[in-house]
Design a protein around this motif. Structure first.
Motif, PDB file in Angstrom:
ATOM      1  N   ALA A  81      55.134  64.924 146.034  1.00 55.83           N
ATOM      2  CA  ALA A  81      55.785  63.647 146.333  1.00 55.83           C
ATOM      3  C   ALA A  81      55.177  62.446 145.607  1.00 55.83           C
ATOM      4  O   ALA A  81      55.922  61.618 145.060  1.00 55.83           O
ATOM      5  CB  ALA A  81      55.829  63.402 147.838  1.00 55.83           C
ATOM      6  N   PRO A  82      53.846  62.289 145.540  1.00 51.42           N
ATOM      7  CA  PRO A  82      53.292  61.110 144.860  1.00 51.42           C
ATOM      8  C   PRO A  82      53.653  61.034 143.371  1.00 51.42           C
ATOM      9  O   PRO A  82      53.668  59.957 142.793  1.00 51.42           O
ATOM     10  CB  PRO A  82      51.773  61.271 145.024  1.00 51.42           C
ATOM     11  CG  PRO A  82      51.601  62.197 146.172  1.00 51.42           C
ATOM     12  CD  PRO A  82      52.796  63.098 146.157  1.00 51.42           C
ATOM     13  N   PHE A  83      53.951  62.179 142.768  1.00 47.20           N
ATOM     14  CA  PHE A  83      54.249  62.220 141.335  1.00 47.20           C
ATOM     15  C   PHE A  83      55.748  62.119 141.054  1.00 47.20           C
ATOM     16  O   PHE A  83      56.169  62.143 139.904  1.00 47.20           O
ATOM     17  CB  PHE A  83      53.704  63.508 140.709  1.00 47.20           C
ATOM     18  CG  PHE A  83      52.311  63.821 141.153  1.00 47.20           C
ATOM     19  CD1 PHE A  83      51.278  62.917 140.948  1.00 47.20           C
ATOM     20  CD2 PHE A  83      52.032  64.993 141.820  1.00 47.20           C
ATOM     21  CE1 PHE A  83      49.992  63.192 141.381  1.00 47.20           C
ATOM     22  CE2 PHE A  83      50.750  65.280 142.257  1.00 47.20           C
ATOM     23  CZ  PHE A  83      49.738  64.371 142.035  1.00 47.20           C
ATOM     24  N   LEU A  84      56.561  62.009 142.127  1.00 47.45           N
ATOM     25  CA  LEU A  84      58.018  62.017 141.972  1.00 47.45           C
ATOM     26  C   LEU A  84      58.680  60.746 142.479  1.00 47.45           C
ATOM     27  O   LEU A  84      59.894  60.609 142.407  1.00 47.45           O
ATOM     28  CB  LEU A  84      58.606  63.218 142.738  1.00 47.45           C
ATOM     29  CG  LEU A  84      58.015  64.593 142.396  1.00 47.45           C
ATOM     30  CD1 LEU A  84      58.624  65.659 143.301  1.00 47.45           C
ATOM     31  CD2 LEU A  84      58.197  64.927 140.936  1.00 47.45           C
ATOM     32  N   ASP A  85      57.892  59.780 142.973  1.00 49.70           N
ATOM     33  CA  ASP A  85      58.466  58.594 143.611  1.00 49.70           C
ATOM     34  C   ASP A  85      59.253  57.703 142.661  1.00 49.70           C
ATOM     35  O   ASP A  85      60.071  56.906 143.097  1.00 49.70           O
ATOM     36  CB  ASP A  85      57.393  57.787 144.340  1.00 49.70           C
ATOM     37  CG  ASP A  85      56.329  57.225 143.409  1.00 49.70           C
ATOM     38  OD1 ASP A  85      56.348  57.519 142.197  1.00 49.70           O
ATOM     39  OD2 ASP A  85      55.460  56.487 143.899  1.00 49.70           O
ATOM     40  N   HIS A  86      59.066  57.858 141.368  1.00 49.16           N
ATOM     41  CA  HIS A  86      59.772  57.036 140.381  1.00 49.16           C
ATOM     42  C   HIS A  86      61.060  57.690 139.889  1.00 49.16           C
ATOM     43  O   HIS A  86      61.786  57.106 139.088  1.00 49.16           O
ATOM     44  CB  HIS A  86      58.840  56.754 139.198  1.00 49.16           C
ATOM     45  CG  HIS A  86      58.415  57.994 138.473  1.00 49.16           C
ATOM     46  ND1 HIS A  86      57.691  58.999 139.073  1.00 49.16           N
ATOM     47  CD2 HIS A  86      58.636  58.390 137.200  1.00 49.16           C
ATOM     48  CE1 HIS A  86      57.470  59.966 138.189  1.00 49.16           C
ATOM     49  NE2 HIS A  86      58.030  59.619 137.054  1.00 49.16           N
ATOM     50  N   LEU A  87      61.370  58.883 140.379  1.00 51.60           N
ATOM     51  CA  LEU A  87      62.569  59.595 139.940  1.00 51.60           C
ATOM     52  C   LEU A  87      63.783  59.147 140.747  1.00 51.60           C
ATOM     53  O   LEU A  87      63.651  58.720 141.888  1.00 51.60           O
ATOM     54  CB  LEU A  87      62.379  61.107 140.113  1.00 51.60           C
ATOM     55  CG  LEU A  87      61.209  61.735 139.363  1.00 51.60           C
ATOM     56  CD1 LEU A  87      61.145  63.231 139.663  1.00 51.60           C
ATOM     57  CD2 LEU A  87      61.309  61.484 137.861  1.00 51.60           C
ATOM     58  N   ASP A  88      64.954  59.272 140.137  1.00 51.46           N
ATOM     59  CA  ASP A  88      66.165  58.941 140.883  1.00 51.46           C
ATOM     60  C   ASP A  88      66.589  60.134 141.745  1.00 51.46           C
ATOM     61  O   ASP A  88      66.029  61.224 141.646  1.00 51.46           O
ATOM     62  CB  ASP A  88      67.282  58.456 139.948  1.00 51.46           C
ATOM     63  CG  ASP A  88      67.788  59.521 138.980  1.00 51.46           C
ATOM     64  OD1 ASP A  88      67.834  60.719 139.337  1.00 51.46           O
ATOM     65  OD2 ASP A  88      68.174  59.146 137.855  1.00 51.46           O
ATOM     66  N   ASP A  89      67.582  59.925 142.595  1.00 55.59           N
ATOM     67  CA  ASP A  89      68.013  60.960 143.538  1.00 55.59           C
ATOM     68  C   ASP A  89      68.499  62.214 142.833  1.00 55.59           C
ATOM     69  O   ASP A  89      68.224  63.333 143.275  1.00 55.59           O
ATOM     70  CB  ASP A  89      69.117  60.429 144.459  1.00 55.59           C
ATOM     71  CG  ASP A  89      68.603  59.387 145.429  1.00 55.59           C
ATOM     72  OD1 ASP A  89      67.376  59.325 145.649  1.00 55.59           O
ATOM     73  OD2 ASP A  89      69.438  58.622 145.966  1.00 55.59           O
ATOM     74  N   LEU A  90      69.230  62.064 141.733  1.00 55.41           N
ATOM     75  CA  LEU A  90      69.750  63.211 140.989  1.00 55.41           C
ATOM     76  C   LEU A  90      68.601  64.047 140.410  1.00 55.41           C
ATOM     77  O   LEU A  90      68.632  65.281 140.481  1.00 55.41           O
ATOM     78  CB  LEU A  90      70.682  62.730 139.874  1.00 55.41           C
ATOM     79  CG  LEU A  90      71.377  63.802 139.061  1.00 55.41           C
ATOM     80  CD1 LEU A  90      72.273  64.654 139.950  1.00 55.41           C
ATOM     81  CD2 LEU A  90      72.200  63.176 137.944  1.00 55.41           C
TER      82      LEU A  90
END
Length: 189
Positions: free
Chosen positions: A69-78
């Motif tokens: 989760a900490p490494f994915l917070d900048h990704l969009d929903d898709l």
């Protein structure tokens, strides 16, 4: 089904990783070498064992999506959904780095290679350790990856802090690597 996270040899390996050790454990297709990805000395030792340059980067595996989760917070929903749809499983994704990944993991890249493993021992080791772990094939650079514990011992003998129990999965090849932004396959399975 056996909970590998409580197996004594997996618990011992996780403890060794917390103290900076490099360990071997089975993955979907080959044995892997792992350590704490945020311990620069441990990663340096792992790279020295493999004779692998830091510039090439390393894969991180985890037991669950939440561990990343900490490494994915900048990704969009898709993008997050694309990851969730393929995990756990044998697909490693190159995810744009968000500044939380150290250089000794990302190497010369602006992305980080992440996989939520479906191998029970690798996932159990991640759970016992309490987060993502380094996952790179268990072999010196240029040699065939170890596919059994005997080959692990031939390559690295007593240079490892621990070797878990278990066996590799039934896959013939290491995980497929895909670029999250383009969907392109970087390394076929």
């Amino acid at each position: 089904m056996l909970d590998w996270s409580i197996h004594p040899r997996v618990q011992y390996a996780a403890r060794q990783m917390r103290f900076g050790g490099v360990v071997a454990y089975p993955t979907e297709a080959v044995w892997g070498l792992g350590c704490n990805p945020f311990d620069e000395l441990a990663v340096t030792e792992l790279l020295a064992l493999k004779e692998r340059p830091v510039q090439k980067g390393l894969i991180l595996v985890a037991a669950s999506f939440q561990m990343f989760a900490p490494f994915l917070d900048h990704l969009d929903d898709l993008q997050r959904q694309r990851l969730k749809n393929s995990w756990p499983g044998p697909i490693t994704w190159l995810v744009p780095a968000n500044g939380l990944i150290p250089y000794w993991i990302s190497g010369n890249f602006t992305s980080v290679a992440l996989r939520v493993t479906d191998h029970p021992v690798a996932a159990g080791l991640s759970r016992a350790f309490g987060g993502p772990i380094v996952s790179t094939s268990c072999n010196p650079q240029g040699r065939e990856p170890a596919r059994d514990i005997h080959q692990v011992r031939r390559y690295f003998g007593n240079q490892l802090a621990a070797i878990t129990a278990g066996a590799v999965g039934k896959r013939k090849n290491p995980s497929e690597i895909r670029d999250l932004l383009t969907g392109n396959i970087v390394r076929p399975s």
